[in-house]
Design an enzyme around this catalytic site. Sequence first.
Site, PDB file in Angstrom:
ATOM      1  N   CYS A  11      -4.165  -0.941 -37.273  1.00  0.00           N
ATOM      2  CA  CYS A  11      -2.760  -1.351 -37.349  1.00  0.00           C
ATOM      3  C   CYS A  11      -2.274  -1.660 -35.949  1.00  0.00           C
ATOM      4  O   CYS A  11      -2.370  -0.810 -35.051  1.00  0.00           O
ATOM      5  CB  CYS A  11      -1.905  -0.256 -37.978  1.00  0.00           C
ATOM      6  SG  CYS A  11      -0.125  -0.659 -37.999  1.00  0.00           S
ATOM      7  N   CYS A 333      21.035  -7.461 -34.648  1.00  0.00           N
ATOM      8  CA  CYS A 333      19.629  -7.063 -34.571  1.00  0.00           C
ATOM      9  C   CYS A 333      18.771  -8.205 -34.046  1.00  0.00           C
ATOM     10  O   CYS A 333      17.540  -8.100 -34.024  1.00  0.00           O
ATOM     11  CB  CYS A 333      19.124  -6.599 -35.940  1.00  0.00           C
ATOM     12  SG  CYS A 333      19.191  -7.883 -37.213  1.00  0.00           S
TER      13      CYS A 333
END
Length: 374
Positions: A11, A333
């Site tokens: 990952c 954001c």
Amino acid sequence: MRCDYYEAESCRSCTHLEQPYAEQLTGKEQHCRHLLREHAGITWLPPVASAESGFRNKAKMVVAGTSAEPTVGILDATGRGVDLRECGLHTPAVRAALPALARFVTTADLTPYDVPARRGELKHLLLTESPDGELMLRVVLRSTEAVSRIRKHLAGLVAEVPALRVVSVNVLPEHRAVLEGEREIVLTEQAALPMRLGDVELLLRPRSFFQTNTPVAQALYRQAREWVDEVAPTTVWDLYCGVGGFALHLAAPDRDVVGIELSAEAVESAEVARSRAGLERVRFVAQDATAFALAADDAPDLVVVNPPRRGIGERLAAWLDASTVRHVVYSSCNAVSLARDLAAMPSLRPVRARVLDMFPHTGHYEVAVLLERA
């Protein structure tokens, strides 16, 4: 933060993990300052740091493998499951619950959805923790075929994970790269998760949005409250209000607050929270934020905007620029869309800004900006 998954290259979602956290935080503020460099005179408050691990209150886990041996995590480039149930980003309570959820997949005989083959039932497990340590689980299925088995074994799951308060099934029949579908079936008596943030309680229903980093979200709401109380508006709009985070934090005895949100479910949650708190001068409306503003007869003293990553867009920016609104609190954001929106509102001057690190080890962050009419 050290991560075995990252080191094994199974990952690589935390793209900045090898960079010391202090450098990450400095880099994010520098990035934001660069994007807003055309606006002279901004006072930059110290950035809000996050914990480096154990901060993520949501687990959005893809389920793959088999019902006997499920993986709970992500998919690799070939569509095979990569198990990440020990991911260090998640809060301890979320992390502790994931092995039990994997066992539940086996107990309830839920066949994971095979993305390359386009067959199977169970797509995602979505787990959220409240500030009080209570949990909400959403089981995303391709159909309702397995709902009866989930109901049958639910008591056993709750016995193993006693913090579970809300459990639902979300139905996503289409083969699409999205987390959830339109249909939600709540399986527990309790349908919403209380989210207590200091003196404000929000209510989170399964399909409603809440920030992924609770301590940093609290800092964001505190900052907005400080700025708003300082300029002392008597009328406030909270556009893109979600479950009412900003609106409920900005409530005051001498202030009228209106929250606008397209999601009727989120508005319903916000209304219940408002009623419980006895806030008679706060109300919520289920409507598109831009349409609400353009149709209004009068403008408020102050507007809060907390849009998705795309920003508020040309029409709302143009309305704000031409309106009589004296102050805007913009929570973003995505500083790229923020910079674009600010350029479209030259009559509103950014005077203060603060980076809040919701997303350590990535290039993403939240930024709050206070604007005043020039």
